[in-house]
Write a protein that holds these residues in place. Structure first.
Motif, mmCIF file in Angstrom:
data_model
loop_
_atom_site.group_PDB
_atom_site.id
_atom_site.type_symbol
_atom_site.label_atom_id
_atom_site.label_comp_id
_atom_site.label_asym_id
_atom_site.label_seq_id
_atom_site.Cartn_x
_atom_site.Cartn_y
_atom_site.Cartn_z
ATOM 1 N N LEU A 1 5.585 32.146 -35.325
ATOM 2 C CA LEU A 1 5.306 31.096 -36.298
ATOM 3 C C LEU A 1 6.223 29.892 -36.096
ATOM 4 N N ALA A 2 7.493 30.146 -35.831
ATOM 5 C CA ALA A 2 8.427 29.044 -35.591
ATOM 6 C C ALA A 2 8.063 28.291 -34.319
ATOM 7 N N ALA A 3 7.716 29.018 -33.263
ATOM 8 C CA ALA A 3 7.330 28.369 -32.011
ATOM 9 C C ALA A 3 6.068 27.541 -32.192
ATOM 10 N N ASN A 4 5.100 28.067 -32.909
ATOM 11 C CA ASN A 4 3.861 27.336 -33.138
ATOM 12 C C ASN A 4 4.101 26.084 -33.973
ATOM 13 N N TYR A 5 4.912 26.206 -35.007
ATOM 14 C CA TYR A 5 5.212 25.055 -35.862
ATOM 15 C C TYR A 5 5.914 23.954 -35.064
ATOM 16 N N LEU A 6 6.918 24.333 -34.281
ATOM 17 C CA LEU A 6 7.666 23.340 -33.518
ATOM 18 C C LEU A 6 6.828 22.722 -32.409
ATOM 19 N N CYS A 7 5.990 23.518 -31.746
ATOM 20 C CA CYS A 7 5.101 22.967 -30.709
ATOM 21 C C CYS A 7 4.114 21.978 -31.308
ATOM 22 N N PHE A 8 3.562 22.316 -32.461
ATOM 23 C CA PHE A 8 2.596 21.418 -33.078
ATOM 24 C C PHE A 8 3.271 20.157 -33.596
ATOM 25 N N ALA A 9 4.482 20.294 -34.111
ATOM 26 C CA ALA A 9 5.206 19.117 -34.601
ATOM 27 C C ALA A 9 5.533 18.160 -33.468
ATOM 28 N N GLU A 10 5.818 18.701 -32.287
ATOM 29 C CA GLU A 10 6.213 17.849 -31.170
ATOM 30 C C GLU A 10 5.022 17.313 -30.383
ATOM 31 N N ARG A 11 4.045 18.169 -30.089
ATOM 32 C CA ARG A 11 2.971 17.782 -29.177
ATOM 33 C C ARG A 11 1.585 17.737 -29.798
ATOM 34 N N ARG A 12 1.458 18.095 -31.062
ATOM 35 C CA ARG A 12 0.158 18.165 -31.734
ATOM 36 C C ARG A 12 -0.800 19.124 -31.044
#
Length: 125
Positions: free
Chosen positions: A92-103
């Motif tokens: 969940l943390a990886a998905n949140y951070l990836c989406f925040a950075e790269r959409r």
């Protein structure tokens, strides 16, 4: 023994449901704008349905594991369930951070490199 084991299973399901709900709330609040309460409640309810399906799938494997072994060891199952909860939190943390950075979701980023595993380092740069 059965009451203790049911308590462990209940704590696992509750902890993961709260973890997934917190992820959805954080995602909606920071990355998707501020939707109205009807949409947010709908997202949380439909997400809970998916979460229960995932947790049921994982618990069925744990049940198969117990049947194959022929006995239930609560401390072993508690460790396995704790590791799964940690894995869920990490994903969940990886998905949140990836989406925040790269959409893009983390799965979309890594899926491009499944056929070319020697270039997977490009996905995390």
């Amino acid at each position: 023994m059965p009451a203790r084991y049911v308590g462990i299973l209940g704590a696992f399901v509750l902890a993961n449901a709260l973890l997934f709900a917190a992820y959805r709330i954080a995602f909606l609040a920071s990355l998707a704008g501020a939707p109205d309460t009807g949409i947010a409640a709908s997202v949380l309810l439909r997400g809970l349905r998916l979460d229960i399906a995932l947790l049921g799938f994982e618990l069925s494997f744990l049940g198969i594991f117990a049947l194959v072994r022929g006995r239930v060891l609560a401390h072993v199952h508690a460790r396995i369930l704790g590791a799964l909860t940690g894995l869920h939190a990490l994903a969940l943390a990886a998905n949140y951070l990836c989406f925040a950075e790269r959409r893009q979701h983390a799965g979309e980023i890594l899926l491009e490199y499944v056929t070319r595993p020697y270039q997977v380092y490009l996905a995390v740069l």
